[in-house]
Design a protein around this motif. Structure first.
Motif, PDB file in Angstrom:
ATOM      1  N   LEU A   1      -1.877 -17.291  16.076  1.00 32.96           N
ATOM      2  CA  LEU A   1      -1.117 -17.711  14.895  1.00 32.96           C
ATOM      3  C   LEU A   1      -2.013 -17.982  13.689  1.00 32.96           C
ATOM      4  O   LEU A   1      -1.553 -17.937  12.553  1.00 32.96           O
ATOM      5  N   PHE A   2      -3.291 -18.278  13.933  1.00 33.71           N
ATOM      6  CA  PHE A   2      -4.210 -18.612  12.846  1.00 33.71           C
ATOM      7  C   PHE A   2      -4.951 -17.388  12.308  1.00 33.71           C
ATOM      8  O   PHE A   2      -5.812 -17.510  11.442  1.00 33.71           O
ATOM      9  N   GLU A   3      -4.623 -16.229  12.804  1.00 33.97           N
ATOM     10  CA  GLU A   3      -5.196 -14.971  12.315  1.00 33.97           C
ATOM     11  C   GLU A   3      -4.064 -14.124  11.740  1.00 33.97           C
ATOM     12  O   GLU A   3      -2.915 -14.218  12.171  1.00 33.97           O
ATOM     13  N   PRO A   4      -4.364 -13.283  10.743  1.00 36.48           N
ATOM     14  CA  PRO A   4      -5.684 -13.071  10.151  1.00 36.48           C
ATOM     15  C   PRO A   4      -6.072 -14.209   9.205  1.00 36.48           C
ATOM     16  O   PRO A   4      -5.216 -14.980   8.764  1.00 36.48           O
ATOM     17  N   VAL A   5      -7.336 -14.280   8.910  1.00 38.50           N
ATOM     18  CA  VAL A   5      -7.826 -15.221   7.906  1.00 38.50           C
ATOM     19  C   VAL A   5      -7.572 -14.603   6.534  1.00 38.50           C
ATOM     20  O   VAL A   5      -7.943 -13.461   6.285  1.00 38.50           O
ATOM     21  N   ILE A   6      -6.891 -15.340   5.662  1.00 35.19           N
ATOM     22  CA  ILE A   6      -6.540 -14.827   4.338  1.00 35.19           C
ATOM     23  C   ILE A   6      -7.161 -15.712   3.266  1.00 35.19           C
ATOM     24  O   ILE A   6      -6.949 -16.932   3.255  1.00 35.19           O
ATOM     25  N   ASP A   7      -7.930 -15.107   2.398  1.00 35.14           N
ATOM     26  CA  ASP A   7      -8.506 -15.810   1.246  1.00 35.14           C
ATOM     27  C   ASP A   7      -7.588 -15.567   0.049  1.00 35.14           C
ATOM     28  O   ASP A   7      -7.108 -14.437  -0.141  1.00 35.14           O
ATOM     29  N   TYR A   8      -7.341 -16.597  -0.750  1.00 32.62           N
ATOM     30  CA  TYR A   8      -6.372 -16.489  -1.833  1.00 32.62           C
ATOM     31  C   TYR A   8      -7.043 -16.555  -3.197  1.00 32.62           C
ATOM     32  O   TYR A   8      -7.907 -17.404  -3.423  1.00 32.62           O
ATOM     33  N   ALA A   9      -6.615 -15.642  -4.070  1.00 32.29           N
ATOM     34  CA  ALA A   9      -7.050 -15.736  -5.461  1.00 32.29           C
ATOM     35  C   ALA A   9      -6.455 -17.010  -6.058  1.00 32.29           C
ATOM     36  O   ALA A   9      -5.450 -17.544  -5.571  1.00 32.29           O
ATOM     37  N   ARG A  10      -7.070 -17.508  -7.104  1.00 32.79           N
ATOM     38  CA  ARG A  10      -6.618 -18.760  -7.714  1.00 32.79           C
ATOM     39  C   ARG A  10      -5.145 -18.662  -8.136  1.00 32.79           C
ATOM     40  O   ARG A  10      -4.729 -17.704  -8.788  1.00 32.79           O
ATOM     41  N   GLY A  11      -4.370 -19.652  -7.745  1.00 35.12           N
ATOM     42  CA  GLY A  11      -2.953 -19.686  -8.105  1.00 35.12           C
ATOM     43  C   GLY A  11      -2.056 -18.914  -7.172  1.00 35.12           C
ATOM     44  O   GLY A  11      -0.845 -18.832  -7.396  1.00 35.12           O
ATOM     45  N   CYS A  12      -2.614 -18.320  -6.110  1.00 37.37           N
ATOM     46  CA  CYS A  12      -1.818 -17.489  -5.198  1.00 37.37           C
ATOM     47  C   CYS A  12      -1.628 -18.137  -3.830  1.00 37.37           C
ATOM     48  O   CYS A  12      -1.202 -17.475  -2.887  1.00 37.37           O
ATOM     49  N   GLU A  13      -1.957 -19.419  -3.706  1.00 36.57           N
ATOM     50  CA  GLU A  13      -1.801 -20.099  -2.429  1.00 36.57           C
ATOM     51  C   GLU A  13      -0.327 -20.132  -2.025  1.00 36.57           C
ATOM     52  O   GLU A  13       0.552 -20.293  -2.873  1.00 36.57           O
ATOM     53  N   PRO A  14      -0.050 -19.985  -0.734  1.00 40.15           N
ATOM     54  CA  PRO A  14       1.355 -19.919  -0.274  1.00 40.15           C
ATOM     55  C   PRO A  14       1.996 -21.290  -0.128  1.00 40.15           C
ATOM     56  O   PRO A  14       2.362 -21.720   0.962  1.00 40.15           O
ATOM     57  N   ASP A  15       2.142 -22.006  -1.240  1.00 36.44           N
ATOM     58  CA  ASP A  15       2.737 -23.344  -1.193  1.00 36.44           C
ATOM     59  C   ASP A  15       4.183 -23.355  -1.676  1.00 36.44           C
ATOM     60  O   ASP A  15       4.760 -24.413  -1.899  1.00 36.44           O
ATOM     61  N   GLY A  16       4.758 -22.172  -1.856  1.00 35.33           N
ATOM     62  CA  GLY A  16       6.151 -22.091  -2.287  1.00 35.33           C
ATOM     63  C   GLY A  16       6.349 -22.067  -3.776  1.00 35.33           C
ATOM     64  O   GLY A  16       7.473 -21.942  -4.258  1.00 35.33           O
ATOM     65  N   SER A  17       5.269 -22.168  -4.545  1.00 35.42           N
ATOM     66  CA  SER A  17       5.402 -22.200  -6.001  1.00 35.42           C
ATOM     67  C   SER A  17       5.391 -20.797  -6.615  1.00 35.42           C
ATOM     68  O   SER A  17       5.619 -20.651  -7.808  1.00 35.42           O
ATOM     69  N   ASN A  18       5.132 -19.759  -5.803  1.00 33.03           N
ATOM     70  CA  ASN A  18       5.132 -18.380  -6.294  1.00 33.03           C
ATOM     71  C   ASN A  18       6.412 -17.674  -5.865  1.00 33.03           C
ATOM     72  O   ASN A  18       7.082 -18.089  -4.910  1.00 33.03           O
ATOM     73  N   VAL A  19       6.758 -16.596  -6.542  1.00 38.40           N
ATOM     74  CA  VAL A  19       7.959 -15.836  -6.175  1.00 38.40           C
ATOM     75  C   VAL A  19       7.811 -15.284  -4.770  1.00 38.40           C
ATOM     76  O   VAL A  19       8.738 -15.323  -3.958  1.00 38.40           O
ATOM     77  N   VAL A  20       6.622 -14.760  -4.444  1.00 37.70           N
ATOM     78  CA  VAL A  20       6.331 -14.261  -3.105  1.00 37.70           C
ATOM     79  C   VAL A  20       5.098 -14.985  -2.576  1.00 37.70           C
ATOM     80  O   VAL A  20       4.073 -15.064  -3.260  1.00 37.70           O
ATOM     81  N   ASN A  21       5.200 -15.518  -1.370  1.00 38.21           N
ATOM     82  CA  ASN A  21       4.106 -16.239  -0.726  1.00 38.21           C
ATOM     83  C   ASN A  21       3.711 -15.510   0.552  1.00 38.21           C
ATOM     84  O   ASN A  21       4.579 -15.140   1.357  1.00 38.21           O
ATOM     85  N   VAL A  22       2.430 -15.284   0.729  1.00 36.71           N
ATOM     86  CA  VAL A  22       1.918 -14.541   1.881  1.00 36.71           C
ATOM     87  C   VAL A  22       1.027 -15.455   2.706  1.00 36.71           C
ATOM     88  O   VAL A  22       0.141 -16.133   2.162  1.00 36.71           O
ATOM     89  N   ALA A  23       1.247 -15.504   4.034  1.00 35.68           N
ATOM     90  CA  ALA A  23       0.458 -16.406   4.882  1.00 35.68           C
ATOM     91  C   ALA A  23       0.472 -15.917   6.323  1.00 35.68           C
ATOM     92  O   ALA A  23       1.401 -15.215   6.747  1.00 35.68           O
TER      93      ALA A  23
END
Length: 311
Positions: free
Chosen positions: A254-276
């Motif tokens: 469940l903890f893979e793959p490891v995803i690095d996020y560009a600034r402002g793209c963290e999947p916290d629900g504040s974006n239209v599309v969140n990837v995690a």
């Protein structure tokens, strides 16, 4: 609520699960009351007749259901502004005084407030189900990998999200409201809706730049959920609609793959599309639903219309 915002089901006073016989009986009863020859209002009689003509015809009913039962925005315009923000609603973590997401589900409108003889929007047994529908085979040829991927996402939601939020409902297999394709899953709790897609990627590290996943020198494009998100936002303006892509690893970790996020793209629900990845998806989507207004509410208007969109 003004009559002009009623769905065809509400006009006839039948639930979405009504049989052809139920629809005919309801129409005869409503027609006797509203017919101009019996002193009824001609405008109301036209609405009753229109509702009957749509719901009694299987093809028209199917098309109407897949339009989510109502013209874009018409129902939401009548809702109280207290239901919550409909766009650009940030979900970044804030200090909360009380979280009611874990409390028993409250139905709106309440079943015990039905007037004598009034048909509820949904049968109570249907409204109480936490999961509706299932991943289905689409097209001429089987898509075993897609079905397996969808099943993994649905199982993850049922194990880690639904138990924490009793009012949350998972709906599998909806026709996309923008008329192109299908939606794997939709989560609804209170006045927040999460559109959920999923993908399976090879082992390794990835970077999400807000539109694509980058794996080494390869670019992986996730499911295109923005058009459907915008269309559902128009159909449900009383709700905050956000999309999620759950990225599964071939290892099953469940903890893979490891995803690095560009600034402002963290999947916290504040974006239209969140990837995690699966672990972060479960954690963040649970917070997204739980931190919304009235997360312990099952709105029968919203749920009923979503169920009508199932393929």
């Amino acid at each position: 609520m003004s009559d002009k915002y009623l769905t065809h089901y509400q006009v006839l006073g039948v639930p979405r699960t009504a049989s052809e016989r139920d629809i005919k009986i309801a129409y005869r009863k409503a027609a006797r009351i509203t017919h101009p020859d019996h002193g009824g209002d001609p405008a109301v009689f036209r609405k009753v007749t229109e509702a009957y003509e749509v719901l009694i015809d299987p093809a028209k009913k199917l098309k109407y259901d897949k339009s989510y039962n109502t013209p874009a925005g018409s129902y939401g315009a009548a809702r109280s502004s207290s239901a919550g923000s409909t766009s650009s609603f940030t979900t970044r973590r804030t200090r909360e005084t009380r979280n009611v997401a874990g409390e028993p589900a409250v139905y709106v409108p309440a079943f015990n407030e039905q007037r004598p003889g009034e048909t509820p929007l949904l049968p109570r047994t249907v409204a109480a189900q936490p999961v509706h529908g299932a991943p289905r085979k689409r097209g001429v040829f089987g898509a075993s990998s897609r079905l397996a991927r969808e099943a993994r996402t649905a199982q993850l939601i049922m194990q880690q999200v639904l138990p924490a939020i009793p009012a949350a409902r998972l709906i599998n297999g909806l026709s996309a409201p923008n008329g192109s394709g299908y939606l794997d899953h939709v989560l609804v709790s209170g006045y927040r809706i999460g559109i959920v897609g999923s993908m399976l990627v090879p082992d390794g590290a990835f970077r999400w730049d807000g539109s694509t996943l980058i794996h080494g020198n390869k670019v992986v494009t996730p499911p295109q959920l923005i058009p459907a998100t915008r269309a559902l936002s128009d159909l449900f303006p009383e709700c905050n609609v956000t999309a999620w892509v759950c990225v599964h690893s071939s290892t099953g970790n469940l903890f893979e793959p490891v995803i690095d996020y560009a600034r402002g793209c963290e999947p916290d629900g504040s974006n239209v599309v969140n990837v995690a990845n699966a672990a972060r998806f479960a954690r963040e989507v649970k917070h997204f639903l739980a931190s919304g207004p009235a997360p312990n509410v099952v709105d029968l208007h919203v749920l009923g219309r979503l169920l009508g969109g199932m393929y």
